[in-house]
Design a protein around this motif. Structure first.
Motif, PDB file in Angstrom:
ATOM      1  N   LEU A  85       0.812  -1.217   0.000  1.00 16.93           N
ATOM      2  CA  LEU A  85       0.000   0.000   0.000  1.00 16.93           C
ATOM      3  C   LEU A  85       0.842   1.262   0.000  1.00 16.93           C
ATOM      4  O   LEU A  85       0.367   2.328  -0.399  1.00 16.93           O
ATOM      5  CB  LEU A  85      -0.940   0.028   1.208  1.00 16.93           C
ATOM      6  CG  LEU A  85      -1.913  -1.144   1.350  1.00 16.93           C
ATOM      7  CD1 LEU A  85      -2.795  -0.951   2.588  1.00 16.93           C
ATOM      8  CD2 LEU A  85      -2.769  -1.301   0.109  1.00 16.93           C
ATOM      9  N   GLY A  86       2.080   1.165   0.493  1.00 18.48           N
ATOM     10  CA  GLY A  86       2.942   2.330   0.572  1.00 18.48           C
ATOM     11  C   GLY A  86       2.701   3.125   1.839  1.00 18.48           C
ATOM     12  O   GLY A  86       2.063   2.657   2.790  1.00 18.48           O
ATOM     13  N   PRO A  87       3.206   4.377   1.875  1.00 17.07           N
ATOM     14  CA  PRO A  87       2.998   5.213   3.061  1.00 17.07           C
ATOM     15  C   PRO A  87       1.509   5.427   3.325  1.00 17.07           C
ATOM     16  O   PRO A  87       0.748   5.755   2.424  1.00 17.07           O
ATOM     17  CB  PRO A  87       3.700   6.527   2.703  1.00 17.07           C
ATOM     18  CG  PRO A  87       4.690   6.153   1.646  1.00 17.07           C
ATOM     19  CD  PRO A  87       4.050   5.041   0.863  1.00 17.07           C
ATOM     20  N   GLN A  88       1.116   5.245   4.578  1.00 14.61           N
ATOM     21  CA  GLN A  88      -0.285   5.354   4.953  1.00 14.61           C
ATOM     22  C   GLN A  88      -0.409   6.239   6.184  1.00 14.61           C
ATOM     23  O   GLN A  88       0.120   5.929   7.247  1.00 14.61           O
ATOM     24  CB  GLN A  88      -0.869   3.972   5.255  1.00 14.61           C
ATOM     25  CG  GLN A  88      -2.352   3.957   5.596  1.00 14.61           C
ATOM     26  CD  GLN A  88      -2.812   2.607   6.110  1.00 14.61           C
ATOM     27  OE1 GLN A  88      -2.396   2.175   7.183  1.00 14.61           O
ATOM     28  NE2 GLN A  88      -3.650   1.929   5.337  1.00 14.61           N
TER      29      GLN A  88
ATOM     30  N   PHE B 225      -5.691   5.503   6.797  1.00 12.06           N
ATOM     31  CA  PHE B 225      -6.071   4.254   7.458  1.00 12.06           C
ATOM     32  C   PHE B 225      -7.534   4.287   7.861  1.00 12.06           C
ATOM     33  O   PHE B 225      -8.291   3.337   7.627  1.00 12.06           O
ATOM     34  CB  PHE B 225      -5.188   4.047   8.681  1.00 12.06           C
ATOM     35  CG  PHE B 225      -5.574   2.888   9.555  1.00 12.06           C
ATOM     36  CD1 PHE B 225      -5.647   1.602   9.053  1.00 12.06           C
ATOM     37  CD2 PHE B 225      -5.876   3.092  10.898  1.00 12.06           C
ATOM     38  CE1 PHE B 225      -6.002   0.527   9.865  1.00 12.06           C
ATOM     39  CE2 PHE B 225      -6.224   2.035  11.715  1.00 12.06           C
ATOM     40  CZ  PHE B 225      -6.295   0.756  11.195  1.00 12.06           C
ATOM     41  N   ARG B 226      -7.938   5.386   8.441  1.00 10.69           N
ATOM     42  CA  ARG B 226      -9.334   5.532   8.851  1.00 10.69           C
ATOM     43  C   ARG B 226     -10.264   5.435   7.643  1.00 10.69           C
ATOM     44  O   ARG B 226     -11.295   4.756   7.699  1.00 10.69           O
ATOM     45  CB  ARG B 226      -9.489   6.880   9.556  1.00 10.69           C
ATOM     46  CG  ARG B 226     -10.874   7.230   9.998  1.00 10.69           C
ATOM     47  CD  ARG B 226     -10.794   8.447  10.912  1.00 10.69           C
ATOM     48  NE  ARG B 226     -12.034   9.220  10.909  1.00 10.69           N
ATOM     49  CZ  ARG B 226     -12.380  10.035  11.882  1.00 10.69           C
ATOM     50  NH1 ARG B 226     -11.586  10.179  12.933  1.00 10.69           N
ATOM     51  NH2 ARG B 226     -13.499  10.718  11.831  1.00 10.69           N
ATOM     52  N   ALA B 227      -9.895   6.071   6.548  1.00 17.10           N
ATOM     53  CA  ALA B 227     -10.724   6.011   5.340  1.00 17.10           C
ATOM     54  C   ALA B 227     -10.770   4.596   4.778  1.00 17.10           C
ATOM     55  O   ALA B 227     -11.813   4.126   4.302  1.00 17.10           O
ATOM     56  CB  ALA B 227     -10.194   6.991   4.294  1.00 17.10           C
ATOM     57  N   ALA B 228      -9.630   3.892   4.818  1.00 17.78           N
ATOM     58  CA  ALA B 228      -9.587   2.527   4.291  1.00 17.78           C
ATOM     59  C   ALA B 228     -10.453   1.586   5.122  1.00 17.78           C
ATOM     60  O   ALA B 228     -11.121   0.697   4.578  1.00 17.78           O
ATOM     61  CB  ALA B 228      -8.143   2.032   4.249  1.00 17.78           C
ATOM     62  N   LEU B 229     -10.430   1.759   6.454  1.00 16.09           N
ATOM     63  CA  LEU B 229     -11.270   0.913   7.309  1.00 16.09           C
ATOM     64  C   LEU B 229     -12.744   1.173   7.053  1.00 16.09           C
ATOM     65  O   LEU B 229     -13.560   0.248   7.078  1.00 16.09           O
ATOM     66  CB  LEU B 229     -10.950   1.163   8.784  1.00 16.09           C
ATOM     67  CG  LEU B 229      -9.696   0.491   9.343  1.00 16.09           C
ATOM     68  CD1 LEU B 229      -9.568   0.792  10.833  1.00 16.09           C
ATOM     69  CD2 LEU B 229      -9.718  -1.010   9.120  1.00 16.09           C
TER      70      LEU B 229
ATOM     71  N   ALA C 136      -4.100  -5.132  11.199  1.00 13.32           N
ATOM     72  CA  ALA C 136      -2.950  -5.963  11.544  1.00 13.32           C
ATOM     73  C   ALA C 136      -1.730  -5.567  10.716  1.00 13.32           C
ATOM     74  O   ALA C 136      -0.607  -5.497  11.232  1.00 13.32           O
ATOM     75  CB  ALA C 136      -3.280  -7.436  11.332  1.00 13.32           C
ATOM     76  N   ALA C 137      -1.929  -5.319   9.422  1.00 17.24           N
ATOM     77  CA  ALA C 137      -0.819  -4.902   8.572  1.00 17.24           C
ATOM     78  C   ALA C 137      -0.258  -3.566   9.046  1.00 17.24           C
ATOM     79  O   ALA C 137       0.963  -3.357   9.071  1.00 17.24           O
ATOM     80  CB  ALA C 137      -1.271  -4.814   7.120  1.00 17.24           C
ATOM     81  N   ARG C 138      -1.141  -2.655   9.436  1.00 18.28           N
ATOM     82  CA  ARG C 138      -0.667  -1.348   9.905  1.00 18.28           C
ATOM     83  C   ARG C 138       0.092  -1.481  11.224  1.00 18.28           C
ATOM     84  O   ARG C 138       1.098  -0.789  11.430  1.00 18.28           O
ATOM     85  CB  ARG C 138      -1.845  -0.391  10.068  1.00 18.28           C
ATOM     86  CG  ARG C 138      -1.435   1.007  10.546  1.00 18.28           C
ATOM     87  CD  ARG C 138      -2.595   1.983  10.485  1.00 18.28           C
ATOM     88  NE  ARG C 138      -2.266   3.273  11.081  1.00 18.28           N
ATOM     89  CZ  ARG C 138      -1.634   4.260  10.466  1.00 18.28           C
ATOM     90  NH1 ARG C 138      -1.243   4.110   9.205  1.00 18.28           N
ATOM     91  NH2 ARG C 138      -1.376   5.410  11.083  1.00 18.28           N
ATOM     92  N   LEU C 139      -0.362  -2.363  12.119  1.00 18.13           N
ATOM     93  CA  LEU C 139       0.367  -2.528  13.375  1.00 18.13           C
ATOM     94  C   LEU C 139       1.759  -3.104  13.135  1.00 18.13           C
ATOM     95  O   LEU C 139       2.732  -2.669  13.765  1.00 18.13           O
ATOM     96  CB  LEU C 139      -0.413  -3.424  14.331  1.00 18.13           C
ATOM     97  CG  LEU C 139       0.239  -3.597  15.699  1.00 18.13           C
ATOM     98  CD1 LEU C 139       0.321  -2.263  16.445  1.00 18.13           C
ATOM     99  CD2 LEU C 139      -0.505  -4.618  16.557  1.00 18.13           C
ATOM    100  N   VAL C 140       1.869  -4.081  12.254  1.00 19.49           N
ATOM    101  CA  VAL C 140       3.193  -4.613  11.920  1.00 19.49           C
ATOM    102  C   VAL C 140       4.076  -3.492  11.370  1.00 19.49           C
ATOM    103  O   VAL C 140       5.251  -3.351  11.755  1.00 19.49           O
ATOM    104  CB  VAL C 140       3.073  -5.772  10.920  1.00 19.49           C
ATOM    105  CG1 VAL C 140       4.444  -6.143  10.345  1.00 19.49           C
ATOM    106  CG2 VAL C 140       2.448  -6.990  11.593  1.00 19.49           C
ATOM    107  N   ALA C 141       3.522  -2.674  10.474  1.00 21.42           N
ATOM    108  CA  ALA C 141       4.292  -1.556   9.936  1.00 21.42           C
ATOM    109  C   ALA C 141       4.698  -0.564  11.024  1.00 21.42           C
ATOM    110  O   ALA C 141       5.812  -0.017  11.010  1.00 21.42           O
ATOM    111  CB  ALA C 141       3.476  -0.850   8.847  1.00 21.42           C
ATOM    112  N   ALA C 142       3.805  -0.330  11.984  1.00 21.61           N
ATOM    113  CA  ALA C 142       4.111   0.590  13.077  1.00 21.61           C
ATOM    114  C   ALA C 142       5.198   0.029  13.990  1.00 21.61           C
ATOM    115  O   ALA C 142       6.086   0.766  14.448  1.00 21.61           O
ATOM    116  CB  ALA C 142       2.844   0.884  13.881  1.00 21.61           C
ATOM    117  N   LEU C 143       5.148  -1.266  14.279  1.00 23.27           N
ATOM    118  CA  LEU C 143       6.206  -1.880  15.082  1.00 23.27           C
ATOM    119  C   LEU C 143       7.557  -1.769  14.386  1.00 23.27           C
ATOM    120  O   LEU C 143       8.574  -1.457  15.020  1.00 23.27           O
ATOM    121  CB  LEU C 143       5.861  -3.344  15.361  1.00 23.27           C
ATOM    122  CG  LEU C 143       4.790  -3.593  16.426  1.00 23.27           C
ATOM    123  CD1 LEU C 143       4.266  -5.027  16.346  1.00 23.27           C
ATOM    124  CD2 LEU C 143       5.335  -3.316  17.825  1.00 23.27           C
ATOM    125  N   LEU C 144       7.571  -2.010  13.089  1.00 23.55           N
ATOM    126  CA  LEU C 144       8.819  -1.878  12.338  1.00 23.55           C
ATOM    127  C   LEU C 144       9.329  -0.438  12.392  1.00 23.55           C
ATOM    128  O   LEU C 144      10.529  -0.191  12.601  1.00 23.55           O
ATOM    129  CB  LEU C 144       8.601  -2.306  10.887  1.00 23.55           C
ATOM    130  CG  LEU C 144       8.313  -3.797  10.659  1.00 23.55           C
ATOM    131  CD1 LEU C 144       7.851  -4.024   9.230  1.00 23.55           C
ATOM    132  CD2 LEU C 144       9.552  -4.638  10.965  1.00 23.55           C
TER     133      LEU C 144
END
Length: 440
Positions: A110-113, A118-122, A194-202
């Motif tokens: 998805l690239g930078p989010q 994120f809110r719009a995608a959800l 879940a994908a965003r949380l993994v990205a945030a942890l990284l």
């Protein structure tokens, strides 16, 4: 918390916990929509197998075959001994949750989010309104900040998530803190959080080799259980029956939330009881396992309370997307109309002779089209059923504890012994707060 509703899977998942539709080959390049990547072997990875996400965007999800996950376990065994210690995990987790809530992170495929994106995608894919996203994000941070710090061990943990609320990501954070590594199996209905949380942890500095995002088909879940050392699995009754119990497994199943209402006293007993029950039923769009599903009137007539509570639920109208007019009681939208019909029918089909649906608003409602003239959003309105009869300890009913992804409650009368039996079957039991001068 989660409300494990098991519906018929229209396009890939038995919400919120299982998926049974076959995967699809990735379409030709010229037809490709965005594909949320898996995260494995230390990086974001594509896949030849993908599955569509709900909603109009066409976004797809990369799926990890079991043979690939099996090879990744062998890789983990090889790299684990060489990983340096990871001090300061609590601060890294809190930094990650803040990025998850408010920052811009790079999600594979998805690239930078940004937080707004994120809110719009959800909203577009999962029908989650803004107030819920904000509330659930705050709950994630609060849970992570208050949890007891535990010394990490050498286990490779698996967290299999539901699709009805991303607050269960708290289990990912817990396992990240206490485990050598954690693999996350997201819901195929809602993998974006879940994908965003993994990205945030990284982005917060978590070592890539200690993380994994493994979207799979339902049948591959059991394979992931065999490949990992500790497991946290969210699922409904069907999944609970299919997973073999073990000391390494924590299974979060149906909560069957129950409220016990004794004979009331005072000048406005019904109004006060409705005010107490309404948030227990309707908060978080009725999607938590802790939401009340059964209201038990102990040794008194349930009809006056049931009628008043039904009127209060009828007053909860969905507002304009993506933020309902009243942010206290937001309703989630259904991205597949047939799914909304099935969810609503799951209540109606369980009614027995003499039972009555007391909510009067149309069950499946379409919000007015937006300013651009697109089709209106589909909601399932709150429902309340008054069950016939006076329940004893041996009585049963298919609507007692019935969990659906919208606010619903069954109201019934019961003897004191019957009420105790119903409470014994519930994970969450609520009693009215004591009035001044009364015994609790």
């Amino acid at each position: 918390m989660t409300s494990p509703y098991e519906e018929t899977p229209p396009h890939g998942e038995s919400a919120p916990h299982g998926e049974s539709a076959a995967h699809e080959a990735t379409p030709p390049y010229e037809d490709r929509a965005p594909v949320v990547s898996a995260f494995r072997a230390g990086g974001w990875q594509p896949s030849l197998d993908t599955a569509p996400l709900p909603g109009p965007s066409g976004t797809r999800l990369a799926l990890v075959p079991h043979i690939v996950a099996h090879a990744d376990r062998r890789r983990w065994d090889a790299v684990r001994t060489g990983l340096p210690p990871l001090p300061g995990r609590r601060q890294l987790v809190l930094d990650a949750v803040e990025l998850f809530r408010r920052g811009t992170v790079t999600v594979g495929g998805l690239g930078p989010q940004s937080a707004d994106a994120f809110r719009a995608a959800l909203w577009e894919s999962a029908g989650l309104p803004g107030p819920l996203v904000e509330r659930w994000g705050a709950m994630l941070y609060e849970g992570a900040s208050r949890r007891e710090v535990r010394a990490p061990d050498d286990a490779l943990a698996l967290v299999a998530l539901p699709g009805n609320t991303f607050t269960c990501l708290d289990s990912v954070l817990e396992q990240a803190e206490r485990s050598a590594g954690v693999w996350v199996r997201p819901s195929r209905r809602e993998p974006l959080s879940a994908a965003r949380l993994v990205a945030a942890l990284l982005a917060a500095g978590w070592p890539p080799d200690r993380l994994g995002l493994y979207p799979t088909e339902q049948r591959a879940l059991h394979g992931l259980l065999t490949l990992t050392d500790r497991h946290v699995v969210y699922g409904g009754a069907g999944l609970a029956a299919s997973v073999r119990a073990s000391a390494a497994l924590t299974l979060h199943g149906p909560g069957r939330g129950c409220a016990l209402v004794p004979p009331a006293s005072g000048t406005d007993p019904v109004d006060g009881t409705v005010a107490w029950l309404l948030p227990l039923i309707a908060a978080d769009s009725g999607r938590f396992c802790s939401n009340v599903r059964t209201v038990v009137c102990v040794d008194h007539d349930p009809e006056p309370l049931a009628k008043a509570l039904a009127a209060a639920l009828d007053a909860l109208h969905p507002g304009p997307a993506p933020d309902p007019a009243d942010p206290r009681w937001p309703l989630t939208a259904f991205r597949e109309p047939a799914e909304a019909d099935r969810a609503a029918a799951s209540v109606r089909d369980r009614l027995r002779p003499g039972d009555r649906l007391l909510t009067r608003e149309p069950t499946v409602a379409e919000a007015p089209p937006d300013t651009e003239g697109t089709a209106g959003d589909i909601f399932v309105r709150p429902q309340l059923a008054l069950l016939n009869g006076h329940f004893t300890p041996t009585a049963t009913h298919p609507l007692i504890g019935h969990e659906v992804p919208f606010p619903f409650a069954a109201v019934l009368g019961a003897t004191a012994e019957g009420a105790r039996a119903l409470a014994d079957e519930a994970l969450f039991v609520y009693r009215p707060p004591a009035a001044p001068g009364e015994e609790p």
